[in-house]
Scaffold this motif. Sequence first.
Motif, PDB file in Angstrom:
ATOM      1  N   ARG A 223       0.807  -1.218   0.000  1.00  0.00           N
ATOM      2  CA  ARG A 223       0.000   0.000   0.000  1.00  0.00           C
ATOM      3  C   ARG A 223       0.839   1.266   0.000  1.00  0.00           C
ATOM      4  O   ARG A 223       0.324   2.358  -0.265  1.00  0.00           O
ATOM      5  CB  ARG A 223      -0.938  -0.003   1.219  1.00  0.00           C
ATOM      6  N   ASN A 224       2.113   1.145   0.310  1.00  0.00           N
ATOM      7  CA  ASN A 224       3.011   2.304   0.323  1.00  0.00           C
ATOM      8  C   ASN A 224       3.596   2.488  -1.076  1.00  0.00           C
ATOM      9  O   ASN A 224       4.635   1.936  -1.407  1.00  0.00           O
ATOM     10  CB  ASN A 224       4.127   2.097   1.347  1.00  0.00           C
ATOM     11  N   GLN A 225       2.902   3.243  -1.901  1.00  0.00           N
ATOM     12  CA  GLN A 225       3.291   3.392  -3.303  1.00  0.00           C
ATOM     13  C   GLN A 225       4.285   4.538  -3.547  1.00  0.00           C
ATOM     14  O   GLN A 225       4.774   4.704  -4.660  1.00  0.00           O
ATOM     15  CB  GLN A 225       2.048   3.596  -4.155  1.00  0.00           C
ATOM     16  N   MET A 226       4.568   5.326  -2.524  1.00  0.00           N
ATOM     17  CA  MET A 226       5.445   6.474  -2.694  1.00  0.00           C
ATOM     18  C   MET A 226       6.824   6.088  -3.228  1.00  0.00           C
ATOM     19  O   MET A 226       7.398   6.762  -4.081  1.00  0.00           O
ATOM     20  CB  MET A 226       5.605   7.189  -1.338  1.00  0.00           C
ATOM     21  N   ILE A 227       7.345   4.963  -2.737  1.00  0.00           N
ATOM     22  CA  ILE A 227       8.633   4.467  -3.196  1.00  0.00           C
ATOM     23  C   ILE A 227       8.442   3.269  -4.110  1.00  0.00           C
ATOM     24  O   ILE A 227       9.089   3.148  -5.157  1.00  0.00           O
ATOM     25  CB  ILE A 227       9.525   4.079  -1.999  1.00  0.00           C
ATOM     26  N   LYS A 228       7.559   2.373  -3.730  1.00  0.00           N
ATOM     27  CA  LYS A 228       7.386   1.111  -4.450  1.00  0.00           C
ATOM     28  C   LYS A 228       6.997   1.319  -5.916  1.00  0.00           C
ATOM     29  O   LYS A 228       7.571   0.686  -6.816  1.00  0.00           O
ATOM     30  CB  LYS A 228       6.334   0.246  -3.745  1.00  0.00           C
ATOM     31  N   ALA A 229       6.033   2.178  -6.195  1.00  0.00           N
ATOM     32  CA  ALA A 229       5.566   2.355  -7.573  1.00  0.00           C
ATOM     33  C   ALA A 229       6.673   2.861  -8.502  1.00  0.00           C
ATOM     34  O   ALA A 229       6.892   2.288  -9.572  1.00  0.00           O
ATOM     35  CB  ALA A 229       4.348   3.272  -7.604  1.00  0.00           C
ATOM     36  N   PRO A 230       7.414   3.925  -8.116  1.00  0.00           N
ATOM     37  CA  PRO A 230       8.510   4.366  -8.989  1.00  0.00           C
ATOM     38  C   PRO A 230       9.614   3.320  -9.148  1.00  0.00           C
ATOM     39  O   PRO A 230      10.202   3.199 -10.229  1.00  0.00           O
ATOM     40  CB  PRO A 230       9.045   5.615  -8.277  1.00  0.00           C
ATOM     41  N   PHE A 231       9.873   2.558  -8.107  1.00  0.00           N
ATOM     42  CA  PHE A 231      10.907   1.519  -8.191  1.00  0.00           C
ATOM     43  C   PHE A 231      10.492   0.413  -9.163  1.00  0.00           C
ATOM     44  O   PHE A 231      11.295  -0.044  -9.983  1.00  0.00           O
ATOM     45  CB  PHE A 231      11.173   0.927  -6.800  1.00  0.00           C
ATOM     46  N   MET A 232       9.245  -0.028  -9.080  1.00  0.00           N
ATOM     47  CA  MET A 232       8.782  -1.074  -9.982  1.00  0.00           C
ATOM     48  C   MET A 232       8.729  -0.564 -11.424  1.00  0.00           C
ATOM     49  O   MET A 232       9.049  -1.307 -12.368  1.00  0.00           O
ATOM     50  CB  MET A 232       7.423  -1.599  -9.530  1.00  0.00           C
ATOM     51  N   LYS A 233       8.339   0.679 -11.605  1.00  0.00           N
ATOM     52  CA  LYS A 233       8.321   1.281 -12.938  1.00  0.00           C
ATOM     53  C   LYS A 233       9.731   1.342 -13.514  1.00  0.00           C
ATOM     54  O   LYS A 233       9.947   1.065 -14.708  1.00  0.00           O
ATOM     55  CB  LYS A 233       7.706   2.678 -12.867  1.00  0.00           C
ATOM     56  N   LEU A 234      10.691   1.695 -12.670  1.00  0.00           N
ATOM     57  CA  LEU A 234      12.089   1.757 -13.094  1.00  0.00           C
ATOM     58  C   LEU A 234      12.595   0.367 -13.473  1.00  0.00           C
ATOM     59  O   LEU A 234      13.293   0.201 -14.488  1.00  0.00           O
ATOM     60  CB  LEU A 234      12.942   2.351 -11.973  1.00  0.00           C
ATOM     61  N   ALA A 235      12.249  -0.625 -12.657  1.00  0.00           N
ATOM     62  CA  ALA A 235      12.659  -2.004 -12.962  1.00  0.00           C
ATOM     63  C   ALA A 235      12.089  -2.457 -14.302  1.00  0.00           C
ATOM     64  O   ALA A 235      12.754  -3.170 -15.067  1.00  0.00           O
ATOM     65  CB  ALA A 235      12.195  -2.941 -11.849  1.00  0.00           C
ATOM     66  N   TYR A 236      10.876  -2.015 -14.596  1.00  0.00           N
ATOM     67  CA  TYR A 236      10.222  -2.389 -15.862  1.00  0.00           C
ATOM     68  C   TYR A 236      10.887  -1.705 -17.058  1.00  0.00           C
ATOM     69  O   TYR A 236      11.108  -2.333 -18.107  1.00  0.00           O
ATOM     70  CB  TYR A 236       8.742  -2.019 -15.795  1.00  0.00           C
ATOM     71  N   SER A 237      11.215  -0.432 -16.902  1.00  0.00           N
ATOM     72  CA  SER A 237      11.698   0.355 -18.042  1.00  0.00           C
ATOM     73  C   SER A 237      13.191   0.194 -18.314  1.00  0.00           C
ATOM     74  O   SER A 237      13.629   0.404 -19.449  1.00  0.00           O
ATOM     75  CB  SER A 237      11.382   1.842 -17.820  1.00  0.00           C
TER      76      SER A 237
END
Length: 283
Positions: A223-237
């Motif tokens: 639920r803590n997307q502040m760090i997790k979402a950008p990190f997963m997006k970076l891993a994807y890209s």
Amino acid sequence: MNQYKEIADRIKVADAVLIGASNGLSIAEGYNIFANDERFSEYFADFQRKYGFRSLLQGIFSNFTSEGERWSYFSRMAYHYSFHTKPSELMQALHELVKDKRHFLVTSNTDDHFAMAGFDRKNIFELEGNMGEIQCANGCHDTTYFSRDVIHAMLEHEEGMNIPEQYLPKCRKCGGAMQPHIQIDTNFVYDRIWRERNRDYQSFIETFHGKHLLILEFGIGARNQMIKAPFMKLAYSEPEAFYITFNKGEVYIPEQIAEKSMGVDGDLAVIIPEILKEYRQAV
């Protein structure tokens, strides 16, 4: 392959390491802001009796009967959860793992434990501030101030659950009240250091575009997307990036990055020293 050895090997060959950390890492250190644990009961028993607080966090977002009482609570928090703490073995092990690599750290923790463990402050982006700093409670200007001396003075003159008026910090600009520089309301200020670290974060990502970037995520819930979402997006890209998430009882990896990711479920106080053992053998 031994999971810890694989992680150690990935750290060794990485061009850079990007670290994200949230409350799960602090909990592994023994600092649980969500719990009515022994630490909270020892230092805030009077506040528990009066207000029924069952965690440090509950008190942070509560209203107090006076500014003196408010600072009695916050000064104890800064002292016992930040200033009067020693670097944990966990944090020292984490520092040793990455100290010889290019690295950058993004955290929503406010306890300053990374710097205490040896991490360079220039490599630490504290998204939600630092409880060892203070700011104008009205947000009238965006300067923050280191508060160690102020905190010590307040605690030295604390009377029960109250700080006498003459020891309360006042804003140098408007003369109003001050508060810890943490995100407790909409008056949180984004000071010069916050803005610089945000730029450094983006610069770090750009510098290692296309390189072997290892992304390590410690104690961040889904639920803590502040760090997790950008990190997963970076891993994807990033084609050469690899993402490892560590979280006790809650490991989440989306299907889109599953082939370039690893999840580790368990106690970080055990896991990180074990990885360090493998890393020392691999060096």
